[in-house]
Design a protein around this motif. Sequence first.
Motif, PDB file in Angstrom:
ATOM      1  N   LYS A 407     105.861 -25.001 -50.394  1.00  0.00           N
ATOM      2  CA  LYS A 407     105.623 -23.725 -51.061  1.00  0.00           C
ATOM      3  C   LYS A 407     104.970 -23.941 -52.425  1.00  0.00           C
ATOM      4  CE  LYS A 407     109.665 -21.551 -48.896  1.00  0.00           C
ATOM      5  NZ  LYS A 407     110.996 -20.918 -49.144  1.00  0.00           N
ATOM      6  N   GLU A 408     104.428 -22.904 -52.952  1.00  0.00           N
ATOM      7  CA  GLU A 408     103.773 -22.979 -54.256  1.00  0.00           C
ATOM      8  C   GLU A 408     104.811 -23.086 -55.374  1.00  0.00           C
ATOM      9  OE1 GLU A 408     100.676 -20.314 -56.992  1.00  0.00           O
ATOM     10  OE2 GLU A 408     101.222 -19.672 -54.966  1.00  0.00           O
ATOM     11  N   GLY A 409     104.482 -23.874 -56.417  1.00  0.00           N
ATOM     12  CA  GLY A 409     105.317 -23.945 -57.611  1.00  0.00           C
ATOM     13  C   GLY A 409     106.605 -24.720 -57.432  1.00  0.00           C
ATOM     14  N   GLU A 410     106.565 -25.826 -56.706  1.00  0.00           N
ATOM     15  CA  GLU A 410     107.789 -26.583 -56.484  1.00  0.00           C
ATOM     16  C   GLU A 410     108.182 -27.361 -57.742  1.00  0.00           C
ATOM     17  OE1 GLU A 410     108.745 -28.191 -52.613  1.00  0.00           O
ATOM     18  OE2 GLU A 410     106.659 -27.947 -52.026  1.00  0.00           O
ATOM     19  N   LYS A 411     109.487 -27.478 -57.925  1.00  0.00           N
ATOM     20  CA  LYS A 411     109.985 -28.250 -59.063  1.00  0.00           C
ATOM     21  C   LYS A 411     111.319 -28.891 -58.690  1.00  0.00           C
ATOM     22  CE  LYS A 411     112.750 -24.733 -61.420  1.00  0.00           C
ATOM     23  NZ  LYS A 411     113.014 -24.047 -62.716  1.00  0.00           N
ATOM     24  N   PHE A 412     111.640 -29.966 -59.407  1.00  0.00           N
ATOM     25  CA  PHE A 412     112.924 -30.641 -59.252  1.00  0.00           C
ATOM     26  C   PHE A 412     113.752 -30.432 -60.515  1.00  0.00           C
ATOM     27  CE2 PHE A 412     115.666 -34.181 -60.330  1.00  0.00           C
ATOM     28  CZ  PHE A 412     116.472 -34.258 -59.211  1.00  0.00           C
ATOM     29  N   LEU A 413     115.060 -30.196 -60.307  1.00  0.00           N
ATOM     30  CA  LEU A 413     115.993 -30.107 -61.424  1.00  0.00           C
ATOM     31  C   LEU A 413     117.347 -30.600 -60.954  1.00  0.00           C
ATOM     32  CD1 LEU A 413     116.834 -29.196 -64.300  1.00  0.00           C
ATOM     33  CD2 LEU A 413     117.294 -26.928 -63.334  1.00  0.00           C
ATOM     34  N   ASN A 414     117.945 -31.550 -61.714  1.00  0.00           N
ATOM     35  CA  ASN A 414     119.282 -32.026 -61.377  1.00  0.00           C
ATOM     36  C   ASN A 414     120.306 -30.904 -61.451  1.00  0.00           C
ATOM     37  OD1 ASN A 414     118.174 -34.856 -62.949  1.00  0.00           O
ATOM     38  ND2 ASN A 414     119.187 -35.053 -60.964  1.00  0.00           N
ATOM     39  N   LYS A 415     121.439 -31.108 -60.746  1.00  0.00           N
ATOM     40  CA  LYS A 415     122.523 -30.128 -60.792  1.00  0.00           C
ATOM     41  C   LYS A 415     123.893 -30.784 -60.894  1.00  0.00           C
ATOM     42  CE  LYS A 415     122.234 -26.100 -59.087  1.00  0.00           C
ATOM     43  NZ  LYS A 415     122.707 -25.253 -60.245  1.00  0.00           N
ATOM     44  N   PHE A 416     124.234 -31.723 -59.999  1.00  0.00           N
ATOM     45  CA  PHE A 416     125.567 -32.307 -59.983  1.00  0.00           C
ATOM     46  C   PHE A 416     125.565 -33.819 -60.180  1.00  0.00           C
ATOM     47  CE2 PHE A 416     126.425 -28.389 -57.380  1.00  0.00           C
ATOM     48  CZ  PHE A 416     127.163 -27.741 -58.363  1.00  0.00           C
ATOM     49  N   ASN A 417     124.506 -34.339 -60.716  1.00  0.00           N
ATOM     50  CA  ASN A 417     124.478 -35.722 -61.177  1.00  0.00           C
ATOM     51  C   ASN A 417     123.611 -35.755 -62.418  1.00  0.00           C
ATOM     52  OD1 ASN A 417     124.820 -38.527 -61.308  1.00  0.00           O
ATOM     53  ND2 ASN A 417     124.501 -38.804 -59.111  1.00  0.00           N
ATOM     54  N   TYR A 418     123.555 -36.866 -63.091  1.00  0.00           N
ATOM     55  CA  TYR A 418     122.787 -36.979 -64.317  1.00  0.00           C
ATOM     56  C   TYR A 418     122.362 -38.419 -64.490  1.00  0.00           C
ATOM     57  CZ  TYR A 418     127.299 -38.584 -66.182  1.00  0.00           C
ATOM     58  OH  TYR A 418     128.474 -39.248 -66.386  1.00  0.00           O
ATOM     59  N   HIS A 419     121.549 -38.677 -65.486  1.00  0.00           N
ATOM     60  CA  HIS A 419     121.013 -40.015 -65.691  1.00  0.00           C
ATOM     61  C   HIS A 419     121.033 -40.368 -67.173  1.00  0.00           C
ATOM     62  CE1 HIS A 419     119.682 -39.918 -61.558  1.00  0.00           C
ATOM     63  NE2 HIS A 419     119.014 -38.804 -61.789  1.00  0.00           N
ATOM     64  N   GLY A 420     121.051 -41.675 -67.436  1.00  0.00           N
ATOM     65  CA  GLY A 420     120.799 -42.191 -68.770  1.00  0.00           C
ATOM     66  C   GLY A 420     119.433 -42.843 -68.716  1.00  0.00           C
ATOM     67  N   PHE A 421     118.461 -42.320 -69.434  1.00  0.00           N
ATOM     68  CA  PHE A 421     117.088 -42.768 -69.209  1.00  0.00           C
ATOM     69  C   PHE A 421     116.179 -42.457 -70.383  1.00  0.00           C
ATOM     70  CE2 PHE A 421     117.207 -38.353 -68.018  1.00  0.00           C
ATOM     71  CZ  PHE A 421     115.942 -37.834 -68.213  1.00  0.00           C
ATOM     72  N   ARG A 422     115.054 -43.093 -70.347  1.00  0.00           N
ATOM     73  CA  ARG A 422     113.900 -42.726 -71.155  1.00  0.00           C
ATOM     74  C   ARG A 422     112.676 -42.582 -70.255  1.00  0.00           C
ATOM     75  NH1 ARG A 422     111.324 -45.487 -76.654  1.00  0.00           N
ATOM     76  NH2 ARG A 422     109.273 -44.491 -76.464  1.00  0.00           N
ATOM     77  N   TYR A 423     112.639 -43.416 -69.213  1.00  0.00           N
ATOM     78  CA  TYR A 423     111.467 -43.477 -68.344  1.00  0.00           C
ATOM     79  C   TYR A 423     111.790 -42.945 -66.950  1.00  0.00           C
ATOM     80  CZ  TYR A 423     110.060 -46.692 -72.037  1.00  0.00           C
ATOM     81  OH  TYR A 423     109.771 -47.247 -73.258  1.00  0.00           O
ATOM     82  N   ILE A 424     110.817 -42.290 -66.350  1.00  0.00           N
ATOM     83  CA  ILE A 424     110.893 -41.837 -64.964  1.00  0.00           C
ATOM     84  C   ILE A 424     109.630 -42.308 -64.257  1.00  0.00           C
ATOM     85  CG2 ILE A 424     111.211 -39.878 -63.396  1.00  0.00           C
ATOM     86  CD1 ILE A 424     112.046 -38.219 -65.862  1.00  0.00           C
ATOM     87  N   VAL A 425     109.794 -42.925 -63.105  1.00  0.00           N
ATOM     88  CA  VAL A 425     108.658 -43.279 -62.272  1.00  0.00           C
ATOM     89  C   VAL A 425     108.704 -42.410 -61.017  1.00  0.00           C
ATOM     90  CG1 VAL A 425     107.569 -45.058 -60.853  1.00  0.00           C
ATOM     91  CG2 VAL A 425     108.444 -45.635 -63.120  1.00  0.00           C
ATOM     92  N   ILE A 426     107.651 -41.640 -60.800  1.00  0.00           N
ATOM     93  CA  ILE A 426     107.537 -40.814 -59.596  1.00  0.00           C
ATOM     94  C   ILE A 426     106.644 -41.540 -58.608  1.00  0.00           C
ATOM     95  CG2 ILE A 426     106.873 -38.580 -58.647  1.00  0.00           C
ATOM     96  CD1 ILE A 426     107.181 -37.374 -61.388  1.00  0.00           C
ATOM     97  N   SER A 427     107.117 -41.689 -57.372  1.00  0.00           N
ATOM     98  CA  SER A 427     106.353 -42.353 -56.314  1.00  0.00           C
ATOM     99  C   SER A 427     105.962 -41.360 -55.232  1.00  0.00           C
ATOM    100  CB  SER A 427     107.175 -43.486 -55.686  1.00  0.00           C
ATOM    101  OG  SER A 427     107.534 -44.439 -56.655  1.00  0.00           O
ATOM    102  N   ASN A 428     104.833 -41.683 -54.550  1.00  0.00           N
ATOM    103  CA  ASN A 428     104.310 -40.881 -53.432  1.00  0.00           C
ATOM    104  C   ASN A 428     103.770 -39.531 -53.888  1.00  0.00           C
ATOM    105  OD1 ASN A 428     103.611 -40.603 -50.716  1.00  0.00           O
ATOM    106  ND2 ASN A 428     105.494 -39.478 -50.243  1.00  0.00           N
ATOM    107  N   LEU A 429     103.136 -39.537 -55.048  1.00  0.00           N
ATOM    108  CA  LEU A 429     102.530 -38.325 -55.593  1.00  0.00           C
ATOM    109  C   LEU A 429     101.095 -38.647 -55.994  1.00  0.00           C
ATOM    110  CD1 LEU A 429     102.925 -35.358 -56.499  1.00  0.00           C
ATOM    111  CD2 LEU A 429     103.662 -36.236 -58.724  1.00  0.00           C
ATOM    112  N   LYS A 430     100.140 -38.091 -55.286  1.00  0.00           N
ATOM    113  CA  LYS A 430      98.739 -38.432 -55.532  1.00  0.00           C
ATOM    114  C   LYS A 430      98.217 -37.824 -56.833  1.00  0.00           C
ATOM    115  CE  LYS A 430      97.421 -39.151 -50.680  1.00  0.00           C
ATOM    116  NZ  LYS A 430      96.513 -38.749 -49.588  1.00  0.00           N
ATOM    117  N   SER A 431      98.539 -36.581 -57.081  1.00  0.00           N
ATOM    118  CA  SER A 431      98.012 -35.895 -58.265  1.00  0.00           C
ATOM    119  C   SER A 431      98.960 -36.049 -59.449  1.00  0.00           C
ATOM    120  CB  SER A 431      97.803 -34.408 -57.976  1.00  0.00           C
ATOM    121  OG  SER A 431      96.885 -34.240 -56.913  1.00  0.00           O
TER     122      SER A 431
END
Length: 888
Positions: A407-431
């Motif tokens: 669908k149009e306008g997809e997004k990800f947002l955590n809900k019941f877990n969390y992370h300690g981070f500075r960096y995120i690597v997204i894989s399998n995304l061409k654009s």
Amino acid sequence: MKQAFRILVAVAIIMSAGCKSNLPQITIYDLRCENLTEPEGIGTMIPGLSWKIKSDRNGTSQKAFQVLAASRIDLLDEEKADLWNSGKIISSSSVLSQYMGNALRSRSVVCWKVRIWDENDRMSEWSTSAGFSIGLLEKSDWTASFIGLPGKENNSVSPQLKKTFDIKNKGEKIFLHVNSLGYHEVFVNGDKAGDKVLTPAVSQFNKRSQIITYDITQLLREGRNDIILWLGHGWYSKPLPGVDYDRPVVRAQMEQLNNGKWETIVVTDSAWTGRNSGYSLIGTWRSGDYGGEKVDASLLLNDLTSSSLDAASWDPVFIAVNPEAEASPQSTEMNSIFDIIKADTVIPFGDGKWLIDMGKTLTGWAEIRFPALVAGQKLILEYSDHFEKDGELKDQGQQDIYIASGKEGEKFLNKFNYHGFRYIVISNLKSKPEKEGITAYLIHTGYKLASSFECSDTDLNRIHNMLFYTLRCLSLGGDLVDCPQIERLGYGGDGNASTLTAQTMFDLAPLYSNWLQAWADCVREDGGMPHTAPNPYPAGGGPYWCGFIITASWKTFVNYGDVRVLEKFYPVMQKWLTYVGKYSPDGLLEPWPETDYRAWYLGDWAVPEGTDQTDKSSVKLVNNCFVSVCYETMQKIAGVLGKNADAEEYGVRKDQIKKLIQNQLFDTSRKIYGSGSQIDLTYPLLAGVVPDSLVGTVTKNLIDEIVINHSGHVACGLVGIPVFTEWVIKNQEVNLMYSILKKKDYPGYLYMLENGATTTWEHWNGARSRIHNCYNGIGSWFYQALGGIQPDEEFPGYRELVIDPQVPGGMTWANASKETPYGTVSVKWKLENGLFKMDVAIPVGCIARVAIPKDSDKYSLNGKSHNTDGPFAQIESGKYSFEWKTSK
């Protein structure tokens, strides 16, 4: 005649207003119940009530107070108050004054306000009103059943459980009591109840679960209503203690108040239905494998309104067996989002990969808006707080998965877990994802920030700010953890290392109430203590970790003035010291065995390279010095509680172990203790082991160990840092600490900052975790030494305090503030033209002793010259300006 009367009235009003303007303006503010603001569902029927007082005049104090309490706001006056009209009570108490009105019980709703009389018997205006309610305190209060979503395929799912019901006559108040094993969120008629997240706080599930109460009056309507309980696993994950099911379960009870009577209108039972929400757990919720969340976007509902719920498929729920553990109302604030952080950069990181740098480390959630995706496309999001030396992202077991709906306008947002981070690597995304569509959310327990510090040295400001921010990243869930990404455990050693700093920087009385309860719930029958609380599985540590129940309880009492903490946990402290005695056959503690709930037997931990933390003489010395401190602390606690025989006994034990340490662990030829390391020389000095005749020699050896053997660097770890910091403050070795903190090479705090740190590390070389609670113990030095704000243990809660700034060479000014239970203490000093100038603000309810230098025969106070008569000038509440000559 009438005209003359009007003139007289007008003159009287004007004169009255003029008289009032000359009277002190007193304001009552920040009303709290059980150290919480407007709490719903508290866990006691005899709560402590607190308030703060502002005055525009120096020397104001509270002589008496009056509290009104009523079951409804319209009854809150002196004539109608149906719960309590205290009358004028002669007392200066404004912190945790005990409610003494009509008996409260489960479900009681209370509105209250207070006014005071000052030292001249002048009465203030009434405060604005505040409120609280009592939770469900008895097992018999519950008629709801625990329910969950059945099916093997749903064991990792974060289910949505639904109930549709009608309300004919909406009540005055409607409360929802939720007792979830695992996380939950509540939605009523499509709207979320409150803005809290990752609820409830941690607990030891085989002993206790938490109850959260929501006021959902405004979310309900007459006619059809829909309620959703959305559940997540969290710490309720097998095979942890007290976890009976491989999925989250919940019970909830909705009750409405009408004409003073409560009626149960909805309970969780077999009539509820459930579904796979599209969210599910990744990982085992154990060290190194906290994973994340998998989101199947094809299962997500557009919203949780009636039309969306009706269009979805729902299955029957199952009834779970009630756990044997106690269910009690949560005593600390819930988690909230406290900062929004936008992505700093997004760059290519390989074929179909993108590296997101948030610009700083954090604990919390990520929200990412994606470019157009194909249905079923699987994106992998990996999180870490740093890179390895080879350029690879450090694998910390943190990963989310997003399966696209197309669908149009997809997004990800955590809900019941969390992370300690500075960096995120997204894989399998061409654009490339747009930087503007990437957001992170800092989450922690909802305590108030309670301090500020700034000085003329930018290096010190950077270190302070890093410590301050680090602790915010470590306080999600109603405890302080070692790190948010790898272990997430409430280690007692890390807690002991940081409690003084954390309780100075933040208002943590409710958080420590929750955390100390977890420690009490973890003690074994023989008095053995784990190294973490909650205690889901064995973790490393030593006596410094186990004895947290003693030292943290005492510090909580000193900082917040709540004697009930000592009363409640005193038996647990005694029980642990009995266990210590079992392994002290000749008076000194010897290593105890590892158990199924505790591993290792450490002295110091996470020391820099070149220091041997495993040296047996050091381990024995450190642990016995700590036991000595515990006996001394217990002597104080027993004295406060009026247990004089106990106090005498602990005093004897303290003296005995100090003599044994001196006789057996002191090298008379080398004039060192243990291995002669920094901690081995500092701890005996701090614990009062060193005889007066040797203090100078041992102190010189300590300074030589730092300055000569380690080129002026710190050479200790998690235990050594707070021990050294406390010794430095007490002995006014401000230049020594200042010189250590100014080192920019390894090991040191500026070394971390120069190498990109925004939070402190687990190890001085940056190994493993870069959001950690090992080295935050120096934070108290900024406030107690540079700011000079020091509590007096004899008058807990900062009822009395000392103002004694320590000025290192190289600094010209410092501003520090600390929010106490009575209000804000602030100190602003500067060196100017051979003068030391200092502005001090003391809240109503406090008295301060301001240290005057020995070499100053005169000082100025609010422009008036005074001869120095003793080491201190005593001041009451108000604002003051001091000035004296200085050679600095």
